[in-house]
Write an enzyme that holds these catalytic residues in place. Structure first.
Site, short mmCIF file in Angstrom:
data_model
loop_
_atom_site.label_atom_id
_atom_site.label_comp_id
_atom_site.label_asym_id
_atom_site.label_seq_id
_atom_site.Cartn_x
_atom_site.Cartn_y
_atom_site.Cartn_z
N TYR A 183 0.82 -1.21 0.00
CA TYR A 183 0.00 0.00 0.00
C TYR A 183 0.86 1.27 0.00
O TYR A 183 0.45 2.30 -0.50
CB TYR A 183 -0.91 0.04 1.24
CG TYR A 183 -2.24 -0.65 1.08
CD1 TYR A 183 -2.32 -1.98 0.72
CD2 TYR A 183 -3.43 0.04 1.33
CE1 TYR A 183 -3.54 -2.61 0.60
CE2 TYR A 183 -4.66 -0.58 1.22
CZ TYR A 183 -4.71 -1.91 0.85
OH TYR A 183 -5.92 -2.53 0.74
N LYS A 234 3.02 -15.36 1.94
CA LYS A 234 3.20 -16.06 0.66
C LYS A 234 4.70 -16.34 0.53
O LYS A 234 5.36 -15.93 -0.43
CB LYS A 234 2.65 -15.16 -0.47
CG LYS A 234 2.59 -15.83 -1.83
CD LYS A 234 1.52 -16.91 -1.94
CE LYS A 234 1.61 -17.61 -3.29
NZ LYS A 234 0.80 -18.83 -3.38
N ASP A 266 -3.15 -18.26 -0.01
CA ASP A 266 -4.16 -18.93 -0.84
C ASP A 266 -4.84 -20.04 -0.04
O ASP A 266 -6.06 -20.20 -0.06
CB ASP A 266 -3.55 -19.47 -2.16
CG ASP A 266 -2.26 -20.25 -1.97
OD1 ASP A 266 -1.71 -20.25 -0.84
OD2 ASP A 266 -1.79 -20.86 -2.95
N ASP A 290 -6.43 -7.00 4.07
CA ASP A 290 -7.56 -6.33 3.42
C ASP A 290 -8.50 -7.39 2.83
O ASP A 290 -9.71 -7.36 3.03
CB ASP A 290 -7.04 -5.41 2.31
CG ASP A 290 -8.16 -4.71 1.57
OD1 ASP A 290 -9.10 -4.23 2.23
OD2 ASP A 290 -8.11 -4.68 0.32
N ASP A 294 -12.33 -9.09 4.51
CA ASP A 294 -13.61 -9.06 3.80
C ASP A 294 -14.19 -10.47 3.73
O ASP A 294 -15.39 -10.68 3.91
CB ASP A 294 -13.44 -8.54 2.36
CG ASP A 294 -13.66 -7.03 2.25
OD1 ASP A 294 -13.43 -6.33 3.26
OD2 ASP A 294 -14.06 -6.56 1.17
C1 IPM Z 1 -10.48 -1.29 4.00
C2 IPM Z 1 -10.72 -0.66 2.66
C3 IPM Z 1 -9.58 0.29 2.35
C4 IPM Z 1 -8.30 -0.52 2.29
C5 IPM Z 1 -9.77 1.13 1.08
C6 IPM Z 1 -11.07 1.90 1.11
C7 IPM Z 1 -8.62 2.08 0.86
O1 IPM Z 1 -10.89 -1.64 1.70
O2 IPM Z 1 -10.40 -0.54 5.00
O3 IPM Z 1 -10.40 -2.51 4.08
O4 IPM Z 1 -7.95 -1.07 1.23
O5 IPM Z 1 -7.62 -0.60 3.31
MG MG Z 2 -10.97 -3.59 2.48
#
Ligand code: IPM
Ligand code: MG
Length: 407
Positions: A183, A234, A266, A290, A294
Protein backbone atom coordinates in the site's frame (compact mmCIF):
# COMPACT_ATOMS: atom_id res chain seq x y z
CA UNK A 1 -5.90 13.47 26.22
CA UNK A 2 -6.24 9.72 26.22
CA UNK A 3 -3.22 7.66 26.94
CA UNK A 4 -1.42 5.67 24.31
CA UNK A 5 -3.82 3.60 22.29
CA UNK A 6 -1.71 0.54 22.47
CA UNK A 7 0.23 -0.66 25.45
CA UNK A 8 2.35 -3.43 24.08
CA UNK A 9 3.78 -4.52 27.38
CA UNK A 10 0.53 -4.04 29.12
CA UNK A 11 -2.68 -5.72 28.22
CA UNK A 12 -4.07 -4.16 25.08
CA UNK A 13 -7.61 -4.52 26.21
CA UNK A 14 -7.18 -3.54 29.84
CA UNK A 15 -8.78 -0.39 31.14
CA UNK A 16 -6.20 2.37 31.13
CA UNK A 17 -7.91 4.41 33.81
CA UNK A 18 -8.08 1.88 36.60
CA UNK A 19 -8.85 3.55 39.88
CA UNK A 20 -10.42 6.54 38.18
CA UNK A 21 -13.94 5.20 37.97
CA UNK A 22 -16.59 7.75 38.78
CA UNK A 23 -18.80 7.17 41.77
CA UNK A 24 -22.41 6.35 41.07
CA UNK A 25 -25.74 7.07 42.59
CA UNK A 26 -28.75 5.01 41.66
CA UNK A 27 -32.17 6.39 41.08
CA UNK A 28 -35.40 5.28 39.54
CA UNK A 29 -36.17 6.73 36.16
CA UNK A 30 -39.58 7.65 34.88
CA UNK A 31 -40.51 4.08 33.96
CA UNK A 32 -39.43 2.77 37.30
CA UNK A 33 -36.27 1.01 36.18
CA UNK A 34 -33.13 1.40 38.15
CA UNK A 35 -30.84 3.78 36.30
CA UNK A 36 -27.47 4.95 37.28
CA UNK A 37 -26.50 8.54 37.17
CA UNK A 38 -22.86 9.33 37.28
CA UNK A 39 -21.89 11.88 39.85
CA UNK A 40 -18.42 13.36 40.15
CA UNK A 41 -15.92 13.27 38.64
CA UNK A 42 -17.08 12.87 35.09
CA UNK A 43 -14.54 11.96 32.46
CA UNK A 44 -14.41 13.93 29.25
CA UNK A 45 -12.92 12.94 25.95
CA UNK A 46 -12.64 14.69 22.61
CA UNK A 47 -13.73 12.56 19.68
CA UNK A 48 -13.18 13.48 16.04
CA UNK A 49 -16.10 12.30 13.90
CA UNK A 50 -15.39 11.70 10.23
CA UNK A 51 -18.72 10.74 8.59
CA UNK A 52 -17.19 10.75 5.10
CA UNK A 53 -19.22 9.60 2.10
CA UNK A 54 -22.12 7.38 1.06
CA UNK A 55 -23.74 5.68 4.03
CA UNK A 56 -21.01 7.12 6.31
CA UNK A 57 -23.09 10.03 7.69
CA UNK A 58 -26.10 7.74 8.41
CA UNK A 59 -24.13 5.13 10.32
CA UNK A 60 -22.04 7.72 12.18
CA UNK A 61 -25.14 9.51 13.36
CA UNK A 62 -26.55 6.27 14.84
CA UNK A 63 -23.21 5.25 16.38
CA UNK A 64 -22.66 8.67 17.94
CA UNK A 65 -26.01 8.55 19.72
CA UNK A 66 -25.31 5.05 21.02
CA UNK A 67 -21.81 6.06 22.12
CA UNK A 68 -23.15 9.09 23.98
CA UNK A 69 -25.83 7.18 25.85
CA UNK A 70 -23.73 4.13 26.78
CA UNK A 71 -20.83 6.30 27.95
CA UNK A 72 -23.06 8.65 29.94
CA UNK A 73 -24.18 5.65 32.00
CA UNK A 74 -20.53 5.25 33.00
CA UNK A 75 -20.03 8.92 33.81
CA UNK A 76 -18.29 9.73 30.55
CA UNK A 77 -18.91 12.79 28.42
CA UNK A 78 -17.65 13.71 24.98
CA UNK A 79 -16.78 16.76 22.98
CA UNK A 80 -17.42 15.78 19.38
CA UNK A 81 -15.79 17.60 16.50
CA UNK A 82 -17.00 16.72 13.02
CA UNK A 83 -14.46 17.07 10.20
CA UNK A 84 -14.28 16.37 6.48
CA UNK A 85 -12.57 13.41 4.84
CA UNK A 86 -12.78 11.54 1.52
CA UNK A 87 -15.10 12.70 -1.26
CA UNK A 88 -16.90 15.12 1.06
CA UNK A 89 -13.55 16.82 1.74
CA UNK A 90 -12.61 16.78 -1.96
CA UNK A 91 -15.85 18.54 -2.87
CA UNK A 92 -15.41 21.33 -0.40
CA UNK A 93 -11.62 21.74 -0.10
CA UNK A 94 -10.13 19.98 -3.13
CA UNK A 95 -8.20 17.54 -0.91
CA UNK A 96 -9.21 14.10 0.40
CA UNK A 97 -7.59 14.79 3.78
CA UNK A 98 -7.44 18.49 4.59
CA UNK A 99 -4.66 19.51 7.03
CA UNK A 100 -7.28 20.69 9.57
CA UNK A 101 -8.83 17.22 9.63
CA UNK A 102 -5.54 15.48 10.35
CA UNK A 103 -4.55 17.96 12.99
CA UNK A 104 -7.95 17.77 14.72
CA UNK A 105 -7.74 13.97 14.62
CA UNK A 106 -4.23 14.00 16.09
CA UNK A 107 -5.30 16.26 18.92
CA UNK A 108 -8.33 14.22 19.89
CA UNK A 109 -8.59 11.16 22.12
CA UNK A 110 -10.03 8.93 19.39
CA UNK A 111 -11.35 9.12 15.84
CA UNK A 112 -14.57 7.51 14.59
CA UNK A 113 -14.88 7.22 10.81
CA UNK A 114 -17.88 6.22 8.67
CA UNK A 115 -16.84 5.36 5.13
CA UNK A 116 -15.21 7.03 2.16
CA UNK A 117 -15.57 6.82 -1.60
CA UNK A 118 -18.23 6.88 -4.29
CA UNK A 119 -18.81 6.72 -8.04
CA UNK A 120 -18.42 10.46 -8.35
CA UNK A 121 -14.70 10.39 -7.51
CA UNK A 122 -13.81 6.98 -9.02
CA UNK A 123 -12.09 8.51 -12.04
CA UNK A 124 -10.08 11.06 -10.04
CA UNK A 125 -6.32 10.94 -10.23
CA UNK A 126 -4.82 8.80 -7.51
CA UNK A 127 -3.80 11.69 -5.20
CA UNK A 128 -7.34 13.05 -5.46
CA UNK A 129 -9.18 9.83 -4.68
CA UNK A 130 -11.16 9.59 -1.43
CA UNK A 131 -9.25 6.36 -0.61
CA UNK A 132 -6.00 8.32 -0.64
CA UNK A 133 -7.43 10.46 2.16
CA UNK A 134 -8.06 7.37 4.27
CA UNK A 135 -4.55 6.04 3.66
CA UNK A 136 -3.09 9.45 4.54
CA UNK A 137 -5.13 9.45 7.74
CA UNK A 138 -3.88 5.98 8.75
CA UNK A 139 -0.31 6.98 7.96
CA UNK A 140 -0.68 10.39 9.65
CA UNK A 141 -1.97 8.82 12.86
CA UNK A 142 0.61 6.02 12.54
CA UNK A 143 -2.01 3.42 13.33
CA UNK A 144 -0.11 0.37 12.18
CA UNK A 145 -2.20 -2.30 13.92
CA UNK A 146 -5.66 -2.97 12.55
CA UNK A 147 -7.81 -5.32 14.59
CA UNK A 148 -10.73 -6.81 12.68
CA UNK A 149 -12.79 -9.26 14.72
CA UNK A 150 -15.16 -11.63 12.93
CA UNK A 151 -17.62 -13.08 15.39
CA UNK A 152 -20.69 -15.05 14.43
CA UNK A 153 -23.45 -13.98 16.79
CA UNK A 154 -25.81 -16.88 17.56
CA UNK A 155 -28.73 -14.66 16.52
CA UNK A 156 -27.25 -14.27 13.02
CA UNK A 157 -26.02 -17.75 12.25
CA UNK A 158 -28.76 -18.10 9.64
CA UNK A 159 -27.61 -14.95 7.87
CA UNK A 160 -24.28 -16.58 6.99
CA UNK A 161 -23.98 -18.05 3.51
CA UNK A 162 -22.04 -20.92 5.05
CA UNK A 163 -23.73 -23.99 6.54
CA UNK A 164 -24.81 -23.53 10.12
CA UNK A 165 -22.36 -26.12 11.45
CA UNK A 166 -19.47 -24.35 9.70
CA UNK A 167 -20.39 -20.81 10.73
CA UNK A 168 -21.68 -21.20 14.27
CA UNK A 169 -19.34 -20.21 17.06
CA UNK A 170 -16.75 -18.69 14.74
CA UNK A 171 -14.82 -16.11 16.71
CA UNK A 172 -11.61 -14.94 15.11
CA UNK A 173 -9.51 -11.81 14.99
CA UNK A 174 -7.59 -10.61 11.96
CA UNK A 175 -4.61 -8.46 12.94
CA UNK A 176 -3.76 -6.58 9.77
CA UNK A 177 -0.60 -4.52 9.31
CA UNK A 178 -1.96 -1.15 8.18
CA UNK A 179 0.74 1.38 7.41
CA UNK A 180 3.25 -0.60 5.35
CA UNK A 181 3.62 -3.20 2.63
CA UNK A 182 2.47 -2.75 -0.94
CA UNK A 183 0.00 0.00 0.00
CA UNK A 184 2.86 2.36 0.83
CA UNK A 185 5.99 0.69 -0.61
CA UNK A 186 8.29 2.49 -3.02
CA UNK A 187 9.09 2.49 -5.87
CA UNK A 188 5.58 2.73 -7.22
CA UNK A 189 4.02 4.40 -10.20
CA UNK A 190 3.48 4.22 -13.92
CA UNK A 191 6.22 3.99 -16.51
CA UNK A 192 7.20 2.45 -19.84
CA UNK A 193 9.18 -0.78 -19.99
CA UNK A 194 12.04 -1.77 -22.31
CA UNK A 195 9.54 -2.92 -24.95
CA UNK A 196 7.85 0.44 -24.96
CA UNK A 197 4.84 -0.98 -23.09
CA UNK A 198 3.12 1.09 -20.44
CA UNK A 199 3.40 -0.43 -16.96
CA UNK A 200 2.06 0.12 -13.48
CA UNK A 201 4.09 -1.13 -10.52
CA UNK A 202 4.13 -1.31 -6.73
CA UNK A 203 6.50 -2.66 -4.12
CA UNK A 204 5.77 -5.05 -1.28
CA UNK A 205 8.35 -4.14 1.35
CA UNK A 206 8.60 -4.61 5.11
CA UNK A 207 11.37 -3.52 7.47
CA UNK A 208 12.25 -5.40 10.66
CA UNK A 209 10.60 -2.95 13.05
CA UNK A 210 7.35 -2.96 11.08
CA UNK A 211 7.01 -6.73 11.29
CA UNK A 212 8.21 -6.96 14.88
CA UNK A 213 5.70 -4.46 16.22
CA UNK A 214 2.67 -5.95 14.42
CA UNK A 215 3.80 -9.44 15.46
CA UNK A 216 3.92 -8.33 19.11
CA UNK A 217 0.42 -6.87 18.88
CA UNK A 218 -0.77 -10.15 17.38
CA UNK A 219 0.91 -12.31 20.01
CA UNK A 220 -0.52 -10.10 22.79
CA UNK A 221 -3.95 -10.34 21.18
CA UNK A 222 -3.75 -14.13 20.84
CA UNK A 223 -2.56 -14.42 24.43
CA UNK A 224 -5.74 -12.73 25.63
CA UNK A 225 -7.91 -14.89 23.38
CA UNK A 226 -7.42 -18.64 22.92
CA UNK A 227 -3.63 -18.54 22.65
CA UNK A 228 -3.37 -19.47 18.96
CA UNK A 229 -1.77 -17.31 16.30
CA UNK A 230 -1.65 -18.07 12.58
CA UNK A 231 0.68 -15.90 10.51
CA UNK A 232 -0.45 -15.68 6.88
CA UNK A 233 2.08 -14.99 4.13
CA UNK A 234 3.20 -16.06 0.66
CA UNK A 235 6.65 -17.24 1.70
CA UNK A 236 6.73 -19.84 -1.09
CA UNK A 237 7.03 -17.01 -3.62
CA UNK A 238 7.72 -13.57 -2.13
CA UNK A 239 10.94 -12.36 -0.47
CA UNK A 240 8.92 -9.89 1.60
CA UNK A 241 6.96 -12.86 2.96
CA UNK A 242 10.06 -14.96 3.64
CA UNK A 243 11.36 -12.08 5.71
CA UNK A 244 7.94 -11.63 7.37
CA UNK A 245 7.96 -15.29 8.46
CA UNK A 246 11.54 -15.05 9.75
CA UNK A 247 10.71 -12.04 11.97
CA UNK A 248 7.42 -13.53 13.24
CA UNK A 249 9.37 -16.66 14.25
CA UNK A 250 11.99 -14.52 16.00
CA UNK A 251 9.33 -12.62 18.00
CA UNK A 252 7.64 -15.93 18.87
CA UNK A 253 10.44 -16.67 21.35
CA UNK A 254 9.01 -13.86 23.53
CA UNK A 255 5.66 -15.66 23.63
CA UNK A 256 6.26 -19.33 24.40
CA UNK A 257 2.70 -19.62 25.70
CA UNK A 258 1.19 -18.78 22.29
CA UNK A 259 0.89 -21.56 19.70
CA UNK A 260 2.20 -20.18 16.40
CA UNK A 261 1.45 -21.59 12.95
CA UNK A 262 2.09 -20.32 9.41
CA UNK A 263 -0.14 -20.55 6.39
CA UNK A 264 0.13 -19.43 2.78
CA UNK A 265 -2.48 -16.87 1.88
CA UNK A 266 -4.16 -18.93 -0.84
CA UNK A 267 -4.61 -21.80 1.59
CA UNK A 268 -5.82 -19.38 4.30
CA UNK A 269 -8.47 -18.03 1.93
CA UNK A 270 -9.67 -21.59 1.36
CA UNK A 271 -9.49 -22.65 5.02
CA UNK A 272 -11.55 -19.61 6.05
CA UNK A 273 -14.56 -20.94 4.20
CA UNK A 274 -13.80 -24.63 4.74
CA UNK A 275 -13.30 -24.60 8.50
CA UNK A 276 -13.15 -21.08 9.97
CA UNK A 277 -13.33 -22.39 13.55
CA UNK A 278 -9.70 -23.53 13.29
CA UNK A 279 -8.64 -19.86 13.55
CA UNK A 280 -8.23 -17.80 16.67
CA UNK A 281 -5.93 -14.88 15.80
CA UNK A 282 -4.55 -14.28 12.30
CA UNK A 283 -1.70 -11.86 11.65
CA UNK A 284 -0.91 -10.75 8.15
CA UNK A 285 0.36 -7.94 5.95
CA UNK A 286 -1.64 -4.99 4.70
CA UNK A 287 -2.99 -6.38 1.43
CA UNK A 288 -3.64 -9.95 2.56
CA UNK A 289 -5.39 -8.52 5.62
CA UNK A 290 -7.56 -6.33 3.42
CA UNK A 291 -8.71 -9.34 1.42
CA UNK A 292 -9.01 -11.93 4.19
CA UNK A 293 -10.95 -9.58 6.48
CA UNK A 294 -13.61 -9.06 3.80
CA UNK A 295 -13.80 -12.82 3.37
CA UNK A 296 -14.00 -13.40 7.14
CA UNK A 297 -16.77 -10.82 7.41
CA UNK A 298 -19.07 -12.85 5.21
CA UNK A 299 -18.85 -15.81 7.57
CA UNK A 300 -20.65 -13.60 10.08
CA UNK A 301 -23.52 -12.97 7.69
CA UNK A 302 -22.74 -9.48 6.49
CA UNK A 303 -19.88 -7.07 6.06
CA UNK A 304 -22.32 -4.66 7.68
CA UNK A 305 -21.56 -6.25 11.05
CA UNK A 306 -17.78 -5.90 11.22
CA UNK A 307 -16.05 -3.18 13.24
CA UNK A 308 -12.36 -2.39 13.35
CA UNK A 309 -9.82 -0.65 15.52
CA UNK A 310 -6.59 0.82 14.18
CA UNK A 311 -4.03 1.50 16.84
CA UNK A 312 -0.57 3.00 17.04
CA UNK A 313 2.12 3.03 19.70
CA UNK A 314 0.76 6.27 21.09
CA UNK A 315 -1.82 8.86 20.13
CA UNK A 316 -5.44 8.43 19.17
CA UNK A 317 -6.77 5.28 17.56
CA UNK A 318 -8.94 5.23 14.45
CA UNK A 319 -12.18 3.25 14.60
CA UNK A 320 -14.18 2.38 11.51
CA UNK A 321 -16.52 -0.24 10.13
CA UNK A 322 -14.76 -2.42 7.57
CA UNK A 323 -17.52 -1.93 5.01
CA UNK A 324 -17.29 0.76 2.38
CA UNK A 325 -19.52 3.71 1.53
CA UNK A 326 -22.16 1.60 -0.31
CA UNK A 327 -23.16 4.42 -2.70
CA UNK A 328 -25.95 2.24 -4.13
CA UNK A 329 -27.94 2.49 -0.88
CA UNK A 330 -26.63 5.82 0.45
CA UNK A 331 -29.26 8.22 1.75
CA UNK A 332 -32.01 5.57 1.62
CA UNK A 333 -32.00 4.63 5.30
CA UNK A 334 -31.11 1.03 4.38
CA UNK A 335 -27.60 0.76 5.81
CA UNK A 336 -26.74 -1.52 8.69
CA UNK A 337 -25.31 0.76 11.39
CA UNK A 338 -24.15 -2.10 13.64
CA UNK A 339 -20.57 -2.28 12.33
CA UNK A 340 -20.13 1.38 13.23
CA UNK A 341 -21.92 0.95 16.55
CA UNK A 342 -19.55 -1.93 17.35
CA UNK A 343 -16.63 0.25 16.19
CA UNK A 344 -17.75 2.78 18.81
CA UNK A 345 -17.55 -0.06 21.36
CA UNK A 346 -13.99 -0.78 20.19
CA UNK A 347 -13.24 2.94 20.53
CA UNK A 348 -14.31 2.80 24.17
CA UNK A 349 -12.44 -0.42 24.88
CA UNK A 350 -9.21 -0.08 22.95
CA UNK A 351 -9.03 3.67 22.45
CA UNK A 352 -10.10 4.98 25.84
CA UNK A 353 -9.79 1.95 28.12
CA UNK A 354 -13.48 2.33 29.03
CA UNK A 355 -14.34 -1.33 28.99
CA UNK A 356 -17.58 -1.10 30.96
CA UNK A 357 -19.10 1.38 28.55
CA UNK A 358 -17.94 -0.82 25.65
CA UNK A 359 -19.69 -3.81 27.18
CA UNK A 360 -22.92 -1.83 27.41
CA UNK A 361 -22.83 -1.30 23.64
CA UNK A 362 -21.94 -4.90 22.83
CA UNK A 363 -24.72 -6.18 25.09
CA UNK A 364 -27.21 -3.74 23.54
CA UNK A 365 -26.39 -4.91 20.02
CA UNK A 366 -26.92 -8.53 21.03
CA UNK A 367 -30.16 -7.61 22.78
CA UNK A 368 -31.46 -5.75 19.72
CA UNK A 369 -30.67 -8.76 17.52
CA UNK A 370 -32.33 -11.07 20.04
CA UNK A 371 -35.44 -8.90 19.87
CA UNK A 372 -35.51 -9.68 16.16
CA UNK A 373 -34.54 -6.37 14.55
CA UNK A 374 -32.68 -6.74 11.24
CA UNK A 375 -31.53 -4.45 8.47
CA UNK A 376 -31.87 -5.84 4.92
CA UNK A 377 -28.34 -7.28 4.76
CA UNK A 378 -28.92 -9.58 7.76
CA UNK A 379 -32.64 -10.15 7.34
CA UNK A 380 -34.12 -13.63 7.48
CA UNK A 381 -37.79 -14.48 7.58
CA UNK A 382 -39.55 -14.22 10.89
CA UNK A 383 -37.57 -11.13 11.88
CA UNK A 384 -38.46 -7.43 11.80
CA UNK A 385 -37.00 -5.58 8.85
CA UNK A 386 -35.91 -2.07 9.83
CA UNK A 387 -33.90 0.77 8.35
CA UNK A 388 -30.73 2.35 9.65
CA UNK A 389 -32.46 4.91 11.89
CA UNK A 390 -34.90 2.47 13.44
CA UNK A 391 -32.12 -0.02 14.13
CA UNK A 392 -30.33 2.83 15.92
CA UNK A 393 -33.42 3.62 17.98
CA UNK A 394 -33.78 -0.02 18.99
CA UNK A 395 -30.12 -0.20 20.06
CA UNK A 396 -30.66 2.96 22.13
CA UNK A 397 -33.65 1.30 23.81
CA UNK A 398 -31.49 -1.72 24.61
CA UNK A 399 -28.75 0.48 26.09
CA UNK A 400 -31.35 2.37 28.06
CA UNK A 401 -32.96 -0.73 29.49
CA UNK A 402 -29.77 -2.20 30.90
CA UNK A 403 -29.64 -2.39 34.64
CA UNK A 404 -26.19 -1.16 35.60
CA UNK A 405 -23.72 -3.70 36.86
CA UNK A 406 -22.86 -3.04 40.48
CA UNK A 407 -19.68 -1.03 40.85
C1 IPM B 1 -10.48 -1.29 4.00
C2 IPM B 1 -10.72 -0.66 2.66
C3 IPM B 1 -9.58 0.29 2.35
C4 IPM B 1 -8.30 -0.52 2.29
C5 IPM B 1 -9.77 1.13 1.08
C6 IPM B 1 -11.07 1.90 1.11
C7 IPM B 1 -8.62 2.08 0.86
O1 IPM B 1 -10.89 -1.64 1.70
O2 IPM B 1 -10.40 -0.54 5.00
O3 IPM B 1 -10.40 -2.51 4.08
O4 IPM B 1 -7.95 -1.07 1.23
O5 IPM B 1 -7.62 -0.60 3.31
MG1 MG C 1 -10.97 -3.59 2.48
Amino acid sequence: MAMASLQLNNAIAKPLFMGMRPSFSYKKNSVGRIRCAATTPSKRYTITLLPGDGIGPEVISVATNVLKLAASLEGIEFDFQEMLVGGAALDSTGLPLPAETLSAAKQSDAVLLGAIGGYKWDKNEKHLKPETGLLQLRAGLQVFANLRPATVFPQLVDASTLKKEVAEEVDLMVVRELTGGIYFGKPRGFSVNENGQEIGFNTEVYATHEIDRIARVAFETARKRRGKLCSVDKANVLEASIFWRKRVMAIASEYPDVELSHMYVDNAAMQLVRDPKQFDTIVTNNIFGDILSDEASMITGSIGMLPSASLGESGPGLFEPIHGSAPDIAGQDKANPLATVLSAAMLLKYGLGEENAAKRIEAAVLDTLSRGYRTGDIYSSGNKLVGCKEMGEEVLKSVDSQVPAPV
